[in-house]
Design an enzyme around this catalytic site. Structure first.
Site, PDB file in Angstrom:
ATOM      1  N   GLY A  12      25.070  65.793  -9.359  1.00  0.00           N
ATOM      2  CA  GLY A  12      23.642  65.551  -9.505  1.00  0.00           C
ATOM      3  C   GLY A  12      22.814  66.801  -9.254  1.00  0.00           C
ATOM      4  O   GLY A  12      23.341  67.849  -8.884  1.00  0.00           O
ATOM      5  N   VAL A  14      20.600  67.563  -6.843  1.00  0.00           N
ATOM      6  CA  VAL A  14      20.691  68.047  -5.462  1.00  0.00           C
ATOM      7  C   VAL A  14      22.113  68.499  -5.161  1.00  0.00           C
ATOM      8  O   VAL A  14      22.327  69.519  -4.492  1.00  0.00           O
ATOM      9  CB  VAL A  14      20.238  66.960  -4.480  1.00  0.00           C
ATOM     10  CG1 VAL A  14      20.481  67.396  -3.035  1.00  0.00           C
ATOM     11  CG2 VAL A  14      18.755  66.647  -4.677  1.00  0.00           C
ATOM     12  N   ASP A  37      35.056  56.623  -8.219  1.00  0.00           N
ATOM     13  CA  ASP A  37      33.971  55.645  -8.300  1.00  0.00           C
ATOM     14  C   ASP A  37      33.877  54.958  -6.946  1.00  0.00           C
ATOM     15  O   ASP A  37      34.740  54.152  -6.581  1.00  0.00           O
ATOM     16  CB  ASP A  37      34.277  54.628  -9.403  1.00  0.00           C
ATOM     17  CG  ASP A  37      33.222  53.533  -9.497  1.00  0.00           C
ATOM     18  OD1 ASP A  37      32.221  53.586  -8.749  1.00  0.00           O
ATOM     19  OD2 ASP A  37      33.419  52.609 -10.305  1.00  0.00           O
ATOM     20  N   TYR A 126      14.831  50.194  -4.737  1.00  0.00           N
ATOM     21  CA  TYR A 126      15.537  51.430  -4.403  1.00  0.00           C
ATOM     22  C   TYR A 126      15.500  51.677  -2.896  1.00  0.00           C
ATOM     23  O   TYR A 126      16.532  51.933  -2.266  1.00  0.00           O
ATOM     24  CB  TYR A 126      14.917  52.611  -5.151  1.00  0.00           C
ATOM     25  CG  TYR A 126      15.431  53.952  -4.693  1.00  0.00           C
ATOM     26  CD1 TYR A 126      16.770  54.287  -4.859  1.00  0.00           C
ATOM     27  CD2 TYR A 126      14.585  54.872  -4.091  1.00  0.00           C
ATOM     28  CE1 TYR A 126      17.252  55.520  -4.437  1.00  0.00           C
ATOM     29  CE2 TYR A 126      15.050  56.099  -3.674  1.00  0.00           C
ATOM     30  CZ  TYR A 126      16.388  56.427  -3.835  1.00  0.00           C
ATOM     31  OH  TYR A 126      16.860  57.634  -3.409  1.00  0.00           O
ATOM     32  N   LYS A 130      18.663  51.735  -0.138  1.00  0.00           N
ATOM     33  CA  LYS A 130      18.943  52.886   0.719  1.00  0.00           C
ATOM     34  C   LYS A 130      18.886  52.503   2.198  1.00  0.00           C
ATOM     35  O   LYS A 130      19.681  52.994   3.011  1.00  0.00           O
ATOM     36  CB  LYS A 130      17.961  54.018   0.428  1.00  0.00           C
ATOM     37  CG  LYS A 130      18.071  54.601  -0.973  1.00  0.00           C
ATOM     38  CD  LYS A 130      19.438  55.194  -1.247  1.00  0.00           C
ATOM     39  CE  LYS A 130      19.631  56.520  -0.536  1.00  0.00           C
ATOM     40  NZ  LYS A 130      20.935  57.142  -0.887  1.00  0.00           N
TER      41      LYS A 130
END
Length: 265
Positions: A12, A14, A37, A126, A130
């Protein structure tokens, strides 16, 4: 002995910057990139077993895009919360320290800078996914005696971002807008706390390499309006027309500064 570092989400935005920061800040370390995965416990367990003894795990893998999360909330929970739980299950028997990259979306909008002890009241799926990952990591790490640092990352941007993120969305609009027309912008007056992805990754790596534990806000500590951010990217002056409700997510970075020194050093 050479420190062995396992990193997830290295593909990704970051993650790619984090690999470069690790190469600079921990040049003697051996880096092992997760390719499994993490929504599959057996795949996660096999990958960790193959990696061998580990000293540090940097867990960046997540479904980040708010649009993707809204479209497929079940997978968002499977990746963000389930992936964290599977990774920790796979690490059973290892004493590796864990840095979990979380998000400012676990907080709700506040007028004052948000400190790590502020109430966590996610307003999005989201943020909820998290926060669930955080709760699971705390409980599992406490039970096993594993050192845990939870880095709550605020707003980031990068020239290579694509999709529904704020920066690429704005840049696509700039390409087709008439500079003389009003530029409608939802949440224009809201305050955000922006870091480049490169800066954010460097902070995450420095926290991971330190002995920091608990929650740490990763941000600049400098409030910028969404309108101001848009103007900073625009090739021409914008005639911004604010739309919708404005919300604020700006970090109190006192703890980050205490642990690592001044921000943007």
């Amino acid at each position: 002995m050479t420190e062995r570092i396992y990193i997830t989400g290295s593909g990704g935005i970051v993650g790619r910057h984090a690999l470069r920061a690790l190469a600079e800040l921990a040049p003697q370390a051996e880096m092992i990139r997760n390719t499994a995965d993490l929504t599959s416990l057996s795949a996660a367990a096999a990958a960790v077993k193959e990696a061998g003894p580990l000293d540090l795990v940097i867990h960046l893998a997540a479904m980040v895009s708010v649009a993707e999360v809204k479209a497929d909330p079940a997978r968002a929970y499977a990746v963000n919360a389930g992936g964290t739980m599977n990774l920790l299950a796979a690490l059973a028997g290892s004493s590796a320290r864990l840095l979990l990259c979380s998000s400012s979306h676990v907080y709700s909008s506040q007028y004052a800078p948000i400190c790590e002890t502020a109430d966590t009241k996610p307003v999005s799926l989201y943020g909820q996914s998290k926060l669930m990952a955080e709760h699971a990591a705390r409980d599992i790490c406490a039970a096993s005696g594993r050192s845990l640092c939870i880095a709550r990352l605020f707003s980031i941007h990068d020239p290579e971002q694509t999709g529904s993120y704020l920066r690429p969305s704005l840049e696509r609009r700039f390409a087709g807008v008439d500079p003389e027309e009003e530029f409608e912008l939802y949440g224009a007056e809201g305050l955000r706390d922006f870091l480049t992805a490169e800066e954010a990754a460097r902070y995450l790596v420095r926290l991971a390499l330190s002995d920091a534990e608990g929650v740490v806000n990763v941000a600049s500590g400098r409030p910028v309006t969404v309108a101001g951010f848009a103007q900073s990217l625009s090739p021409f002056p914008l005639k911004i027309k604010p739309l919708g409700e404005s919300t604020n997510l700006v970090a109190d970075v006192s703890r980050l500064q205490e642990l690592l020194g001044e921000c943007n050093d």
